[in-house]
Design an enzyme around this catalytic site. Structure first.
Site, PDB file in Angstrom:
ATOM      1  N   HIS A  62      25.930  35.804  32.848  1.00 23.91           N
ATOM      2  CA  HIS A  62      26.287  35.214  34.137  1.00 23.91           C
ATOM      3  C   HIS A  62      27.075  36.213  34.951  1.00 23.91           C
ATOM      4  CE1 HIS A  62      29.875  34.467  31.752  1.00 23.91           C
ATOM      5  NE2 HIS A  62      30.523  33.918  32.747  1.00 23.91           N
ATOM      6  N   HIS A  64      30.151  36.246  36.292  1.00 21.84           N
ATOM      7  CA  HIS A  64      31.598  36.467  36.266  1.00 21.84           C
ATOM      8  C   HIS A  64      31.800  37.927  35.838  1.00 21.84           C
ATOM      9  CE1 HIS A  64      32.732  31.952  35.888  1.00 21.84           C
ATOM     10  NE2 HIS A  64      32.773  32.363  37.143  1.00 21.84           N
ATOM     11  N   ASP A  66      33.742  39.697  34.079  1.00 23.41           N
ATOM     12  CA  ASP A  66      33.973  40.168  32.707  1.00 23.41           C
ATOM     13  C   ASP A  66      32.682  40.278  31.901  1.00 23.41           C
ATOM     14  OD1 ASP A  66      34.145  37.334  33.037  1.00 23.41           O
ATOM     15  OD2 ASP A  66      35.005  37.099  31.036  1.00 23.41           O
ATOM     16  N   HIS A  67      31.549  39.944  32.516  1.00 23.05           N
ATOM     17  CA  HIS A  67      30.265  40.021  31.799  1.00 23.05           C
ATOM     18  C   HIS A  67      29.280  41.009  32.411  1.00 23.05           C
ATOM     19  CE1 HIS A  67      31.211  36.557  29.192  1.00 23.05           C
ATOM     20  NE2 HIS A  67      32.045  36.333  30.191  1.00 23.05           N
ATOM     21  N   HIS A 142      28.756  26.097  32.383  1.00 21.91           N
ATOM     22  CA  HIS A 142      29.860  26.925  32.860  1.00 21.91           C
ATOM     23  C   HIS A 142      30.054  26.658  34.355  1.00 21.91           C
ATOM     24  CE1 HIS A 142      32.752  29.993  32.185  1.00 21.91           C
ATOM     25  NE2 HIS A 142      32.136  30.962  32.797  1.00 21.91           N
ATOM     26  N   ASP A 212      29.886  32.180  27.856  1.00 24.79           N
ATOM     27  CA  ASP A 212      30.854  31.229  28.404  1.00 24.79           C
ATOM     28  C   ASP A 212      30.246  29.836  28.573  1.00 24.79           C
ATOM     29  OD1 ASP A 212      32.049  33.655  28.564  1.00 24.79           O
ATOM     30  OD2 ASP A 212      32.843  33.393  30.587  1.00 24.79           O
ATOM     31  N   HIS A 270      35.428  36.202  23.084  1.00 26.06           N
ATOM     32  CA  HIS A 270      35.827  35.856  24.439  1.00 26.06           C
ATOM     33  C   HIS A 270      37.227  35.247  24.440  1.00 26.06           C
ATOM     34  CE1 HIS A 270      35.543  34.040  28.527  1.00 26.06           C
ATOM     35  NE2 HIS A 270      34.779  35.087  28.746  1.00 26.06           N
TER      36      HIS A 270
HETATM   37 ZN   LIG Z   1      33.869  35.326  30.673  1.00 28.38          ZN
HETATM   38 ZN   LIG Z   2      32.528  33.068  32.860  1.00 31.88          ZN
END
Ligand SMILES: [Zn+2]
Ligand SMILES: [Zn+2]
Length: 303
Positions: A62, A64, A66-67, A142, A212, A270
């Site tokens: 996805h 976000h 951090d990915h 999510h 997530d 995570h």
């Molecule tokens: Zn994340």
């Molecule tokens: Zn996320």
């Protein structure tokens, strides 16, 4: 064939000393696949001697940061290193738009082709296949569209049993048997059935990556008996309310899903940056699923 997972990063949103945002490397049949690409993933790859050049496909869960914040830098490096092989990028809607915008405004023209596979994050559907693996999308719950992926190796071949092979077979006959065919009768030889001279093929190995998500018991039906399950465990159970509000899971919930799916192994990851030590998360998961482990940087799991 090898079927191996390496953890390159396992932290969640904010920087934490010694931990890195989500990135994993799956190796199957000598091919390498990157799963998520958090900021700095190419440095993790450098540390672990993973050559960007060798990546066959990249799967993004996805959008976000951090990915996937490491993706543009990684593509730039592949370009500078002279990659020519087409790269497949599998991800949610909008990823192709982000990348093409970044390229347009920076005037970057990649020397290699990119094939985007846009994933419907509400569906369980095959989104990728090559000679070595297939990947099926898994709907995550999510805050924004998010997909997990179930990776499976392609069906394995049955191994011929030397002791059951008649003497005097020609190389072309052996080759046909090895490919799974029966041999017709010939003048000096009766017909030979492949099934009579081979051991049954082992079931394909499978790895489920559940990024997530809120705790979603319905996922278990799609990943039954999986060899390895990675499931996010951002919080401990005492913050379950917060987990639900932010669309994340607790270590206990990750373990509950592993039990429901009959997973043979579980890795949790995570982790929220609030946890300086990860032991409490592991302990909590193990009260429900004793074979749980932590997805920490550098960990390698061979299936
Ligand atoms: Zn994340
Ligand atoms: Zn996320």
């Amino acid at each position: 064939m090898d079927f191996e997972l390496k953890i390159l990063g396992s932290a969640s949103a904010t920087p934490t000393q010694g931990r890195h945002p989500t990135a994993q490397l799956l190796t199957a049949g000598g091919q390498q696949y990157l799963i998520d690409c958090g900021e700095g993933t190419q440095w993790r790859m450098l540390e672990h001697r993973v050559r960007p050049h060798h990546l066959r496909a990249i799967f993004i869960s996805h959008l976000h940061g951090d990915h996937y914040f490491g993706l543009f830098g990684l593509l730039g490096t592949m370009h500078l290193q002279g990659r020519s092989q087409t790269l497949t990028i599998v991800g949610p809607p909008g990823l192709d738009e982000v990348l093409t915008t970044q390229m347009r405004v920076s005037g970057m023209q990649l020397a290699f082709g990119m094939e985007f596979v846009c994933v419907d994050t509400e569906q369980v559907a095959e989104v990728y296949a090559d000679a070595h693996i297939s990947a099926t999308s898994l709907p995550m719950r999510h805050r924004i569209p998010c997909a997990g992926y179930l990776f499976a190796e392609q069906p394995r071949r049955a191994n011929l049993l030397k002791e059951k092979l008649p003497a005097g077979l020609r190389p072309d006959q052996l080759a046909r048997l090895a490919q799974g065919h029966d041999l017709p009768a010939e003048a000096d030889q009766p017909a030979l059935r492949h099934a009579d001279v081979s051991a049954p093929a082992l079931p394909p190995r499978r790895y489920a990556f559940c990024s997530d998500t809120r705790y979603t018991p319905a996922l278990a039906a799609h990943i039954q008996d999986v060899d390895l399950l990675y499931h996010e465990a951002t919080f401990l159970e005492d913050l379950r309310e917060r987990a639900t509000q932010t669309h994340h899971s607790t270590a206990r919930q990750a373990a509950q899903l592993a039990v429901a799916a009959g997973a043979k192994r579980l890795l949790i990851g995570h982790f929220s940056s609030r946890y300086k030590s990860l032991e409490p998360l592991l302990t909590e998961a193990r009260t429900v699923y004793p074979a749980a482990g932590l997805a920490i940087e550098g960990l390698v799991v061979s299936l």
